[in-house]
Design an enzyme around this catalytic site. Structure first.
Site, PDB file in Angstrom:
ATOM      1  N   SER A   1     -63.076  -6.647 -65.083  1.00 46.03           N
ATOM      2  CA  SER A   1     -62.070  -6.532 -66.146  1.00 46.03           C
ATOM      3  C   SER A   1     -61.372  -5.180 -66.116  1.00 46.03           C
ATOM      4  O   SER A   1     -61.953  -4.164 -65.750  1.00 46.03           O
ATOM      5  CB  SER A   1     -62.731  -6.699 -67.512  1.00 46.03           C
ATOM      6  OG  SER A   1     -63.241  -7.994 -67.661  1.00 46.03           O
TER       7      SER A   1
ATOM      8  N   GLU B   1     -73.067 -15.960 -62.896  1.00 47.77           N
ATOM      9  CA  GLU B   1     -73.264 -15.350 -64.204  1.00 47.77           C
ATOM     10  C   GLU B   1     -73.455 -16.429 -65.259  1.00 47.77           C
ATOM     11  O   GLU B   1     -74.387 -16.406 -66.052  1.00 47.77           O
ATOM     12  CB  GLU B   1     -72.053 -14.482 -64.563  1.00 47.77           C
ATOM     13  CG  GLU B   1     -72.158 -13.865 -65.961  1.00 47.77           C
ATOM     14  CD  GLU B   1     -70.987 -12.962 -66.297  1.00 47.77           C
ATOM     15  OE1 GLU B   1     -69.916 -13.100 -65.680  1.00 47.77           O
ATOM     16  OE2 GLU B   1     -71.157 -12.116 -67.186  1.00 47.77           O
TER      17      GLU B   1
ATOM     18  N   GLN C   1     -70.577  -4.253 -62.472  1.00 48.63           N
ATOM     19  CA  GLN C   1     -69.508  -5.185 -62.136  1.00 48.63           C
ATOM     20  C   GLN C   1     -68.161  -4.618 -62.549  1.00 48.63           C
ATOM     21  O   GLN C   1     -67.945  -4.375 -63.740  1.00 48.63           O
ATOM     22  CB  GLN C   1     -69.782  -6.510 -62.862  1.00 48.63           C
ATOM     23  CG  GLN C   1     -68.768  -7.593 -62.614  1.00 48.63           C
ATOM     24  CD  GLN C   1     -68.931  -8.747 -63.591  1.00 48.63           C
ATOM     25  OE1 GLN C   1     -69.612  -8.613 -64.599  1.00 48.63           O
ATOM     26  NE2 GLN C   1     -68.297  -9.863 -63.311  1.00 48.63           N
ATOM     27  N   GLY C   2     -67.255  -4.407 -61.596  1.00 48.75           N
ATOM     28  CA  GLY C   2     -65.920  -3.884 -61.900  1.00 48.75           C
ATOM     29  C   GLY C   2     -64.870  -4.958 -61.767  1.00 48.75           C
ATOM     30  O   GLY C   2     -64.150  -5.028 -60.776  1.00 48.75           O
TER      31      GLY C   2
ATOM     32  N   GLU D   1     -61.985 -19.462 -74.997  1.00 47.23           N
ATOM     33  CA  GLU D   1     -60.697 -20.125 -74.729  1.00 47.23           C
ATOM     34  C   GLU D   1     -60.522 -20.384 -73.230  1.00 47.23           C
ATOM     35  O   GLU D   1     -60.075 -21.466 -72.828  1.00 47.23           O
ATOM     36  CB  GLU D   1     -59.543 -19.258 -75.265  1.00 47.23           C
ATOM     37  CG  GLU D   1     -59.418 -19.254 -76.783  1.00 47.23           C
ATOM     38  CD  GLU D   1     -60.509 -18.433 -77.482  1.00 47.23           C
ATOM     39  OE1 GLU D   1     -61.190 -17.631 -76.813  1.00 47.23           O
ATOM     40  OE2 GLU D   1     -60.677 -18.605 -78.708  1.00 47.23           O
TER      41      GLU D   1
END
Lengths: 299, 377
Positions: free
Chosen positions: B126, B241, B123-124, B361
């Protein structure tokens, strides 16, 4: 596997929400709590009798818990829960009202026809003296002396009474959360709603985590009491510890979100704060139920 | 309300349990490479049984199972201590995203090798400058005929060194508002423009990678969900996810909890009232996690897709898993100074739980805005 209310249970919930919001607007809760000597009217009691609520546990523990949650949501002052608890502990309440004595204290003992202790023994000839209660939405009494008769295997009934109390705390917490969220949307400081500040919005998110968690564990326990008795004692202890905590933590946080207005007598939030706090101390507090969890998991 | 398994569900559970008993491959070998091949073989065995893509539609090699059956499957796998499958991200995130947003050709092309673990996915999302504010990402894709040329940097890419395909979100329009200028690509990792470097984390292991992309090529056909539509497609991946993995993770918590209880007894701390209270609280929270997961399944089945309340589960899981490891360290007393055995590793690893897959958060923001309806900051 279906972790949701059935259509019938949903109807009971909708009826309860509708009836309680019509009969117990917060002004009426306040009047009963602060100005009515008995804390309920004959008409209110009769309407609940007409709805079949005193016997609702006969339909199932989940059905009773659905109504108990709504009673907490409305913060309705009524001797219904005490009557349920007395019946669950084996008292023959008939068409009247009951109350339960735990640690020498009893809610609604002053207006009850039958008094039982935590072992299901009928208490007669006792002295019943009113006390000034932390929670004004319920009348509390100190019960001393008298004699005890009968009692027996009350394991399931105790579990049901405990879960009923925990369910009320779910409703108390849910209402306090709704009030806090509503207020956070409306109240403006520094020219914007305080709900846009993460210190406030994250506190509200935390409330949802606790309310939904408490709801899950309470309905699990209610279901287990009727359908999976071997799991029930553990589930009941989990439910009381978690929901009891949610029932006081959420109103405390909601008061903080309200700021100064939440600390005033004039605002209704304190009824929920006090009801939640009182529930957390009834039928064993969270620490006692956590210890029970430790024992039941083999620790 | 019925929290018991139906006769069909019970039958399925027994079938899974029986199959695992006869096919369990034993302990995972040491060493990253060997462990990975071990997991690949395990996934292939499951796929031969039809269970790798348990909930996927049957026309794409799935078993078309209900979400409850999926939950039962995870529980049985965890109960038996079975290894995880090699292509976790393809199975839990990439596949479901292609199923939801992909073209028929893409489904035919990409789904079968995900199931067979012939093509591993990573998974690309971040980037060094774009963590929580994912939509601010800077990796650029520029059109050149019927292909795209991509340059940028990605970080925290699990399995990048094993992967054939990368779910890559890149900026294709620098003039559009930041959420609108993104496109979701499937990038072939097997090309010169892609450089994978291991990223050593605080545990000392390199579970993640950095991805340096220098003029990598992606054909137009490998866009999922259309040009400029990358944000909603990425959200689909993230919701899967949180919903899918969260269920498996809560099962893992139940198992680790039992280990903690054992350790507590062995360390002679079972009579300490403070420890007993903390253990009981974590036990209760773990039950809440499990029950919420089941309630979520019922809700998802009625609605047809996972909702934002999955964020609640992921956030809660992180808290529970961290407090579990913290209690284990406290129970160990001075022996916690010795970094041997599973707990010191688990303790260190758990610190990422409240960051990976959406920081706590950000999850609280999602809950506040999308579930409670509070105004956006």
């Amino acid at each position: 596997m279906n972790f949701d209310l059935s259509d019938d249970q949903r109807t009971i919930k909708a009826t309860a929400r509708e009836f309680l919001s019509a009969r117990y607007p917060l002004a009426e809760v306040r009047r009963l709590a602060l100005d009515d000597e008995r804390g309920f009217t004959d008409r209110q009691w009769q309407e609940m009798v007409d709805l079949g609520w005193p016997e609702i546990a006969e339909l199932g523990t989940v059905e009773m818990v659905v109504v108990a949650e709504e009673l907490g949501y409305a913060c309705a002052p009524t001797p219904l829960q005490s009557t349920w608890a007395a019946g669950l502990l084996g008292a023959d309440v008939g068409d009247g009202r009951g109350a339960v004595v735990v640690d020498g204290l009893s809610a609604d003992a002053g207006t009850a026809d039958v008094l039982v202790d935590w072992d299901g023994a009928v208490v007669t000839g006792a002295s019943v003296e009113p006390v000034r209660a932390l929670d004004p939405t319920r009348r509390w009494f100190r019960v001393s002396g008298g004699s005890r008769d009968g009692g027996g295997d009350v394991e399931k009934g105790r579990g049901q009474a405990i879960v009923m109390n925990a369910a009320e705390s779910v409703g108390v917490a849910a209402r306090a959360m709704d009030m806090a969220v509503e207020y956070a949307k409306e109240r403006k400081q520094f020219d914007r709603p305080i709900g846009t500040y993460q210190a406030v919005s994250h506190a509200c998110a935390q409330m949802l985590l606790e309310v939904e968690g408490a709801r899950s564990v309470v309905y699990w326990a209610a279901w287990a009491l009727d359908y999976e008795p071997e799991t029930a004692p553990l589930a009941v202890a989990c439910a009381k510890a978690y929901a009891g905590d949610a029932g006081r933590r959420v109103p405390r946080a909601a008061l903080q979100v309200h700021g100064g207005i939440g600390f005033t007598w004039e605002h209704d939030l304190h009824f929920f704060l006090k009801r939640g706090e009182a529930n957390a101390h009834a039928y064993g507090d969270s620490a006692a139920h956590r210890e029970r969890v430790a024992v039941l998991t083999g620790l | 309300m019925d929290l018991t398994l139906s006769p069909t569900e019970r039958e399925f559970r027994d079938a899974v349990r029986g199959w695992i008993e006869t096919h369990h491959p034993g302990r995972e070998p040491d060493g990253d490479r060997d462990a990975f091949e071990f997991r690949r073989a395990w996934q292939r065995a499951l796929n031969d049984r039809g269970w790798a893509g348990l909930s996927w539609p049957t026309e794409y090699g799935g078993a078309g199972a209900t979400l409850v059956e999926q939950a039962i499957f995870y529980e049985e796998m965890a109960r038996a201590g079975a290894p995880s499958m090699a292509n976790v991200l393809g199975l839990a995130m990439g596949g479901p995203t292609v199923i939801a947003h992909g073209t028929e050709e893409q489904k035919q092309r990409f789904l079968p090798p995900i199931l067979s673990a012939d093509e591993i996915w990573c998974q690309g999302f971040s980037e060094p400058g774009s963590g929580s504010d994912l939509a601010s990402l800077k990796t650029r894709a520029v059109r050149n005929g019927d292909e795209w040329v991509v340059t940028g940097q990605k970080v925290w890419t699990t399995f990048a060194h094993e992967a054939k395909w990368c779910m890559l979100v890149a900026r294709t329009d620098t003039d559009a508002p930041k959420h609108r200028g993104l496109t979701y690509f499937l990038m072939d990792m097997d090309q010169d423009g892609v450089d994978v470097r291991p990223l050593v984390q605080i545990t000392g292991e390199a579970e993640f990678n950095e991805l340096f992309i220098e003029e990598a090529r992606i054909p137009d056909d490998n866009i999922v969900g259309g040009e400029g539509n990358g944000w909603p497609v990425a959200i689909t991946t993230l919701m899967h996810e949180r919903a899918g993995l969260a269920f498996a993770l809560q099962v893992q918590v139940q198992i680790v909890l039992r280990e903690l209880q054992e350790q507590l007894r062995e360390a002679g701390r079972a009579d300490d009232p403070v420890i007993r209270q903390r253990f009981a609280q974590i036990y209760i929270e773990a039950q809440v996690l499990r029950l919420n997961a089941y309630r979520g399944l019922t809700a998802t089945m009625k609605r047809g897709a996972p909702g934002p309340e999955g964020s609640l589960g992921k956030w809660h899981w992180a808290e529970v898993n961290q407090s579990l490891a913290e209690l284990a360290m406290d129970v160990a007393g001075s022996q916690a100074l010795v970094a041997e055995g599973p707990w010191p590793f688990r303790f260190l690893r758990s610190r990422a739980n409240s960051i990976e897959g959406g920081t706590t958060e950000i999850l609280k923001n999602i809950v506040a805005e999308r579930v409670l309806g509070l105004p956006r900051a």
